[in-house]
Design an enzyme around this catalytic site. Structure first.
Site, mmCIF file in Angstrom:
data_model
loop_
_atom_site.group_PDB
_atom_site.id
_atom_site.type_symbol
_atom_site.label_atom_id
_atom_site.label_comp_id
_atom_site.label_asym_id
_atom_site.label_seq_id
_atom_site.Cartn_x
_atom_site.Cartn_y
_atom_site.Cartn_z
ATOM 1 N N ASP A 38 0.827 -1.215 0.000
ATOM 2 C CA ASP A 38 0.000 0.000 0.000
ATOM 3 C C ASP A 38 0.857 1.259 0.000
ATOM 4 O O ASP A 38 0.558 2.232 -0.685
ATOM 5 C CB ASP A 38 -0.942 0.018 1.213
ATOM 6 N N GLU A 117 -35.332 -7.503 -26.109
ATOM 7 C CA GLU A 117 -34.694 -7.249 -24.814
ATOM 8 C C GLU A 117 -33.548 -6.256 -24.963
ATOM 9 O O GLU A 117 -32.662 -6.477 -25.791
ATOM 10 C CB GLU A 117 -34.145 -8.592 -24.276
ATOM 11 N N LYS A 119 -30.167 -4.564 -24.877
ATOM 12 C CA LYS A 119 -28.878 -5.246 -24.751
ATOM 13 C C LYS A 119 -27.993 -4.465 -23.789
ATOM 14 O O LYS A 119 -27.503 -3.389 -24.126
ATOM 15 C CB LYS A 119 -28.225 -5.358 -26.124
ATOM 16 N N LYS A 285 -35.186 -11.985 -30.217
ATOM 17 C CA LYS A 285 -35.094 -13.457 -30.226
ATOM 18 C C LYS A 285 -36.423 -14.014 -30.696
ATOM 19 O O LYS A 285 -37.480 -13.580 -30.200
ATOM 20 C CB LYS A 285 -34.830 -13.967 -28.812
ATOM 21 N N CYS A 403 -2.057 27.430 -47.881
ATOM 22 C CA CYS A 403 -2.668 26.164 -48.301
ATOM 23 C C CYS A 403 -1.642 25.036 -48.239
ATOM 24 O O CYS A 403 -0.558 25.157 -48.818
ATOM 25 C CB CYS A 403 -3.217 26.297 -49.713
ATOM 26 N N CYS A 434 -4.228 24.808 -57.761
ATOM 27 C CA CYS A 434 -3.938 24.016 -56.562
ATOM 28 C C CYS A 434 -4.176 22.538 -56.873
ATOM 29 O O CYS A 434 -5.264 22.137 -57.264
ATOM 30 C CB CYS A 434 -4.836 24.476 -55.418
#
Ligand code: IVH
Length: 676
Positions: A38, A117, A119, A285, A403, A434
């Site tokens: 500890d 159900e 998840k 299901k 640029c 460009c």
């Protein structure tokens, strides 16, 4: 002390701590007394407090005392613990049901009931009961073999040690999810990265007393092997589970029909933030056990179940770099390169940062730990940054002044209409100068809604560009195929196909051509409007000569922003050359005009105020069907101003001054021989 030295010392201590942990947790041969251990741990924590930049989520001090042991006995599951296939869209669900019906050779009218159900995003566990007594508790492991964590599972209040109901099967493996509620996780935040990790770590403690300290919950939802279970469907099974004293999900439901599944999904997704546990989707299901049995499994997932995942998902990852990309219109878009992470089934390694303002507002930096969200098909983006985890030496991200592709100065435009400076910074070059803009323009030119040249995708544009085969759109129609044939991955047949698909597109409609040019603010809709206005390529091309831009303002839907953009497009000499060259290689079909013999032939209309019983859009199409035109402002070119309820007074005044006919709705209808 110097930073480097501190770091070195710290890492040395971490290494030692890991060693002590291993001895204790994995080998059961502790080298330190509990008290000394500890103390040592505290020492490290103190360093981390002082130099917070050292601490990361991987820090063993976060896990210390909760470090999972590797020392559990492995036990085979009598029936494997399966995983589930995922569905992300309605179409996925339609396919899922179709496959089931095909498999069972049932027709479309056959209805299937599902147990739906939520998840829970936790850790699954298997509880083996014999004669009502909990005998063994296992983790899922790899699905076939789990770890014996019986003693730890026994500390959970939600897990009954004994079930004394007379209809409880003689033998049953009850399966469900172990998780931590969000409200409880708040107190554990400093120790674990997320509730799921907290559940997993706490379940795999060497000492069950450590597990007991964590408020773990258990919800039951299925079973493995059994002896004496007299239940024939999932919904009844879930009911029985709760009779026997197990907790089940309060949002479980029985549903038939895909539309109803979607409705339930949407409702639950809305509630999601208010529920005290993390759910990442809904499991569907097939309700009937006999049907489940017939359907069986594919590989490791059942054919009778699927997990419908929620589309919006978040994850935490690290920003490795910030890249500035140049788009077709010169817009500079910053993109965060993140440590790859799976978000809702998709591996994400890029997240958009939108623009310069967004980076500044959130002060996003390289090295930051960020929450990343991926919603549906939208590009993932950064939700927030964890300032606490910021490295001390991190630097503010400076947006490039030039640029990154061509070195031109970058600018933020002032929008005269909104009177605001644009949030987007742009490359100030003239388009094709460009390289990046050029490539993006070409990609746009061949794209689906533009020329739609089959087999000429983005990758090919990039490749041909690099090889200097293409620079301008017209080059696509003048390719030297003998050179292409010699390239890796190309052959006679693929070149033949390419020639065919390019030749096919030499015949093009005016609207597609206009759209393909990639003029800023001219999308599909506007291209359509412009093509109707010009009707032929030569008229469009000669706009630079006519300079009759004002006329364009009369097209409903085209405003000042669009006209200014068209103007600057035609002011650019390269663009004019592209148009001339394209004219030589293309056959541009004239725009289809509405029949021009209708009752409103050569007449223009403008509406002001609200009409009765007809929408503006419907009126516009009524005018066009009768060969008339609508315009957007009062000018000499307007023939009729139609006034409805609460008209703009100024428009009426202007119209009267220009001696334009001002008519009401009934008068307009009469022009069409109709009464309204
Ligand atoms: S049924 C045979 N039901 O989802 C189908 N699983 O990807 C497999 N899960 O490992 C189990 N809620 O951890 C089932 N209501 C639910 C579930 C559920 C969450 C988890 C479970 C499983 C994973 C499958």
């Amino acid at each position: 002390m110097k930073i480097d030295l501190i770091k070195k010392e710290y890492l040395k201590k971490l290494k030692l701590l890991n060693h002590y942990n291993k001895k204790y947790y994995d080998e059961s041969k502790p080298e330190l007394s509990d008290a000394d251990y500890d103390l040592f741990k505290k020492e490290i924590q103190k360093i981390e407090e002082k130099y917070s930049f050292l601490k990361t989520l991987d820090s063993p001090t976060i896990q210390v005392g909760f470090k999972p042991s590797k020392n559990f006995k492995k036990v085979s599951h009598k029936i494997p613990m399966l995983s589930l296939a995922n569905a992300f869209s309605e179409q996925d669900l339609i396919n899922f049901e179709k496959k089931i019906k095909n498999y069972l050779s049932e027709n479309d009218n056959f209805t299937i009931s599902y147990s739906t159900e939520p998840k829970i995003d936790g850790i699954s566990a298997s509880l083996i009961y014999k004669n009502g007594k909990l005998e063994k508790g296992l983790s899922r492991g790899d699905g076939t073999e789990g770890e014996d964590i019986t003693e730890n599972l026994k500390t959970l209040k939600d897990i009954p040690r004994k079930v004394l109901h007379k209809d409880f099967p003689q033998e049953i493996d009850i399966r469900g999810e172990v998780f931590i509620q969000n409200s409880d996780f708040k107190n554990l935040k400093d120790k674990f990265a997320n509730p799921r990790n907290a559940a997993s770590g706490s379940l795999r403690q060497k000492n069950p007393d450590d597990t007991r300290k964590i408020p773990l919950k258990f919800i039951a939802y299925t079973f493995g092997h059994e002896k004496g279970l007299l239940i024939y469907n999932q919904i009844d099974f879930l009911k029985k589970l709760s009779d026997w004293g197990f907790k089940t999900n309060p949002f479980n439901k029985k549903i038939t029909g895909i539309k109803n599944l979607i409705k339930n999904y949407n409702e639950l997704e809305k509630k999601r933030a208010d529920i005290d546990f993390d759910i990442d989707g809904i499991v569907y299901k097939v309700n009937d056990f006999a049907m489940q049995k017939r359907l069986g499994n594919v590989a490791s997932a059942p054919r009778w179940a699927i997990a419908h995942k929620f589309s919006s998902n978040k994850a935490i990852s690290k920003i490795l770099d910030i890249e500035v990309q140049v788009g077709r219109t010169g817009a500079l878009t910053p993109v965060a390169k993140i440590k790859p992470i799976n978000i809702g089934g998709v591996l994400v390694s890029n997240a958009t940062l939108h623009n310069e303002d967004e980076i500044n507002r959130k002060d996003i930096r390289v090295g930051d730990t960020a929450v990343i969200e991926r919603a549906g098909d939208v590009i993932p983006h950064i939700l927030s940054i964890d300032i606490k985890k910021r490295l001390k030496n991190s630097k503010k991200f400076i947006f490039p002044e030039y640029c990154p592709s061509c070195g031109s100065k970058t600018i933020k435009e002032f929008n005269k209409i909104t009177k605001k400076v644009d949030a987007v910074r742009r490359c100030s070059s003239e388009g094709y100068y460009c390289d990046k803009i050029s490539i993006e323009k070409l990609k746009h030119f061949v794209s689906k809604e533009a020329f739609n040249i089959e087999g000429f995708g983005k990758k090919i544009v990039e490749n041909f560009w690099k090889l200097k085969f293409i620079k301008y759109p017209q080059d696509i129609f003048k390719l030297d195929y003998s050179k292409i044939e010699k390239l890796d991955g190309w052959g006679q047949l693929s070149v033949k196909n390419l020639i065919y698909s390019i030749d096919q597109k030499k015949n093009i409609s005016l609207e597609r051509l206009i759209y393909s040019l990639g003029i800023r603010h001219i999308g599909l809709e506007n291209a359509k409007l412009l093509s109707k206005h010009f009707t032929s390529f030569s008229k469009f091309k000669n706009l630079s000569v006519q300079s009759d831009y004002e006329d364009l303002l009369n097209i409903d839907g085209i405003g000042e922003t669009q006209v200014n953009s068209i103007k600057s497009f035609f002011l650019n000499k390269t663009n004019l050359r592209v148009l001339n060259e394209l004219e030589k290689v293309l056959v541009v079909k004239k725009a289809i005009q509405n029949s021009d013999n209708g009752l409103l032939k050569n007449k223009t209309f403008l509406v002001t105020g609200k009409l009765n019983g007809i929408s503006r859009a419907e009126l516009k199409s009524l005018i066009e069907k009768n060969s008339g035109k609508t315009v957007s402002s009062v000018s000499k070119k307007l023939n009729y101003l139609i006034i409805g309820d609460k008209p703009t007074k100024k428009k009426i005044e202007n119209a009267k001054q220009l001696r334009i006919n001002v008519i009401n709705q009934a008068e307009f209808m009469r022009m069409l021989n109709k009464t309204s």
